[in-house]
Design an enzyme around this catalytic site. Structure first.
Site, PDB file in Angstrom:
ATOM      1  N   THR A   1      46.116  43.153  45.538  1.00 46.57           N
ATOM      2  CA  THR A   1      45.390  42.407  46.566  1.00 46.57           C
ATOM      3  C   THR A   1      45.274  40.960  46.100  1.00 46.57           C
ATOM      4  O   THR A   1      44.582  40.655  45.137  1.00 46.57           O
ATOM      5  CB  THR A   1      44.006  43.025  46.824  1.00 46.57           C
ATOM      6  OG1 THR A   1      44.190  44.396  47.204  1.00 46.57           O
ATOM      7  CG2 THR A   1      43.280  42.298  47.943  1.00 46.57           C
TER       8      THR A   1
ATOM      9  N   GLY B   1      43.791  43.674  56.651  1.00 48.42           N
ATOM     10  CA  GLY B   1      44.401  43.130  55.443  1.00 48.42           C
ATOM     11  C   GLY B   1      43.928  43.891  54.219  1.00 48.42           C
ATOM     12  O   GLY B   1      43.715  45.100  54.289  1.00 48.42           O
ATOM     13  N   GLU B   2      43.812  43.197  53.110  1.00 48.77           N
ATOM     14  CA  GLU B   2      43.374  43.749  51.816  1.00 48.77           C
ATOM     15  C   GLU B   2      44.449  44.622  51.158  1.00 48.77           C
ATOM     16  O   GLU B   2      44.434  44.848  49.961  1.00 48.77           O
ATOM     17  CB  GLU B   2      42.104  44.612  51.929  1.00 48.77           C
ATOM     18  CG  GLU B   2      40.875  43.917  52.464  1.00 48.77           C
ATOM     19  CD  GLU B   2      39.652  44.834  52.501  1.00 48.77           C
ATOM     20  OE1 GLU B   2      39.754  46.015  52.101  1.00 48.77           O
ATOM     21  OE2 GLU B   2      38.593  44.373  52.939  1.00 48.77           O
ATOM     22  N   GLY B   3      45.354  45.185  51.965  1.00 45.35           N
ATOM     23  CA  GLY B   3      46.304  46.186  51.510  1.00 45.35           C
ATOM     24  C   GLY B   3      45.990  47.546  52.127  1.00 45.35           C
ATOM     25  O   GLY B   3      46.558  48.563  51.725  1.00 45.35           O
TER      26      GLY B   3
END
Lengths: 355, 355
Positions: free
Chosen positions: B64, B319-321
């Site tokens: 991240t 997001g973030e992964g």
């Protein structure tokens, strides 16, 4: 009162409200509003059904319902009928796709013999609920008697109830199927209820070629013409053009809804069973989550009629419960997020909506 | 030779052939041909990249990548800039969505500070590769110097290489991002390379309203007009209208491709980074798997330009992964099927294609 009647009577309406207290709970998490999309929807559905904000999804069970079909003799499948029994053995030896995906998601597989031609010895992981040794050929008459249709549904209910009672409850189930030729009755079922051409809801199943597909469409038409199933009577439809494992899947859905256990359905055949369950008791629908859109042609039509938006679209068309396994994993992920994510205040993240 | 040059030089072409020996291998499994759909495609990609038919996907790492953006002062996000640093702390405390999804799939999360405004103490799970304390405002000039753009890419490479060398290799990586306002540079990047209106690829990010969106579109246009990024020079584009974490993601993709480790990219921002990686070395593309289609408006355009069909479409835009985590789980499932499923002959299931 029969198990069927009692189960249907006990199913309660569940309200899935995307704007209520579950939404307020989600809005406290340190994420932009609604940014987890359908995972938030899944948590909302799961919490609504179970009425439990803190549930860890531990016990996951995939029921793979197996049955043979007399209509296989019409040559509607790319595989010979003996494969149903062979695949049951493959499931029990844990070599099939559903076994591997179940292990991947931490689920148990229970195979239910609802009416496979082959006889099985009692074995761990197998429930023998054989209604018959395969149904009759639906192009020549009904698949089974009305009583056997009811018994097939009750077979699914019994399978669920035994596992629920033996194992101290179940947190989620997945449905699956095995039965050579069973896309044919699944096509005939939806065409019995809805005003739709056989061409539109009959597909290639395990992978038949063009000429075999044209023949299969004719087989569906003949089954409907010969049997004239009554669209106002789901048991009549199941008995005339259904299958033992399809009745079993309907029974699973009803029994699971009764116990407020969410049901993740697999593809085309599972959806046929779930559709019958919803016709028998429309309240069942809110307990059902559609895991994936199958490549099988008629599946989209089924899902539209049931107003279910599938979670996944991976061009799969295997059955067994493989799509359901992946769908369960999504619900599991959603509930882990719901029960474990930090709130804005706990994480000390500025919440612009509170300023 | 710099790490950037050396990495790009070492990336080898990988042939993803859906009809070769991997296909023959899959065709032996006791399932109807191609019935596992995109899971078969994923196994084909994974085996092609790693050149290993028997790999168990053990070590999974989600990187991240975090960075701040000077353009945040233009009011393009629903969140204030301080949230980037706050969320880094949330990741390190394992309270964020990516932590929970990573745990769900058995992956490790590594947070990389590529250029967050806030200073962090060294901590387990954090790699400090700070290029600067946030980029400059791209409506007034370049985001960063050309050298810093290169350094941001090398920061991602270093993060990957350290983890690869320390941990005895990596079986798969996922990319993720954190950076308030980073959809704005991600929109500007694709508009620098492709002939597309800013309106078409600028979306609501964390959830801005209509008037803020109109303003954000103008910000993207101004960034392009002020900086005139050179579409033939990916480093120039990154330095003019990019971000430190976006460069970091590009570096991850390149370093991972060099080591033949498949890369599962997350949503909009990760795709911007992957796009730059592919512009720097087009061979990188075959190492990249698109996990999901983000709700963020421009993502579909990016994916089309990169000829990537995302695995999932769950209306996510966090997001973030988070999407990458779910995507990795699909690749993991695919490889478990590939390495564990029984063949027709082993399962003693009749194979009609052999008759």
């Amino acid at each position: 009162m029969s198990l069927l009647e009692e189960t249907i009577r006990d199913i309660k309406h569940v309200d899935i409200d995307p704007r209520g207290e579950i939404r307020e709970y989600i809005d406290k998490f340190a994420i932009p509003a609604c940014s987890l999309g359908r995972l938030e929807e899944l948590a909302t559905i799961y919490v609504s059904i179970t009425d439990d904000f803190f549930r860890e999804i531990k016990k996951k069970v995939i029921f793979t319902m197996a049955g043979d079909h007399g209509v296989a003799e019409e040559g509607v499948s790319a595989f010979p009928q003996e494969v149903t029994g062979q695949m049951v053995n493959n499931f029990l030896n844990k070599g099939a796709a559903v076994n591997i995906l179940a292990q991947h998601i931490g689920a148990k597989v229970i195979v239910v013999d609802c009416g496979v031609k082959k006889e099985f010895e009692p074995l761990c992981g197998l429930k023998i609920k054989k209604i018959g040794k395969g149904t009759q050929n639906i192009t020549k008459g009904p698949a089974m008697s009305r009583r056997d249709a009811e018994r097939s549904i009750e077979a699914g209910m019994e399978a669920f109830n035994e596992e629920f009672n033996d194992g101290g409850g179940i947190d989620i189930i997945g449905t699956g199927d095995m039965g050579i030729a069973n896309t044919t009755p699944s096509s005939a079922i939806i065409a019995s209820f809805e005003d739709v051409d056989a061409e539109h809801i009959t597909g290639r199943g395990t992978g038949i070629k063009d000429s075999a597909l044209a023949h299969k469409i004719n087989v569906v038409k003949r089954a409907l013409a010969v049997n004239r199933p009554d669209s106002n009577d789901p048991i009549d439809v199941l008995s005339k053009v259904g299958g033992y494992e399809i009745g079993g899947i309907a029974g699973l859905c009803l029994a699971s809804a009764r116990k407020r256990v969410p049901v993740v359905i697999d593809g085309f055949i599972s959806t046929a069973g779930a559709y019958i369950a919803c016709k028998l008791e429309p309240k069942t629908s809110n307990y059902i989550i559609a895991s994936h859109k199958s490549e099988e042609k008629g599946h989209t039509f089924y899902l539209e009629k049931m107003r279910k938006l599938p979670l996944l679209d991976l061009n799969m068309r295997l059955g067994e419960g493989t799509g359901a396994a992946l769908g369960i994993s999504m619900v599991d992920a959603a509930m882990k997020l719901f029960t474990q994510m930090a709130s804005f205040s706990h994480a000390k993240v500025t919440n612009p909506n509170n300023e």
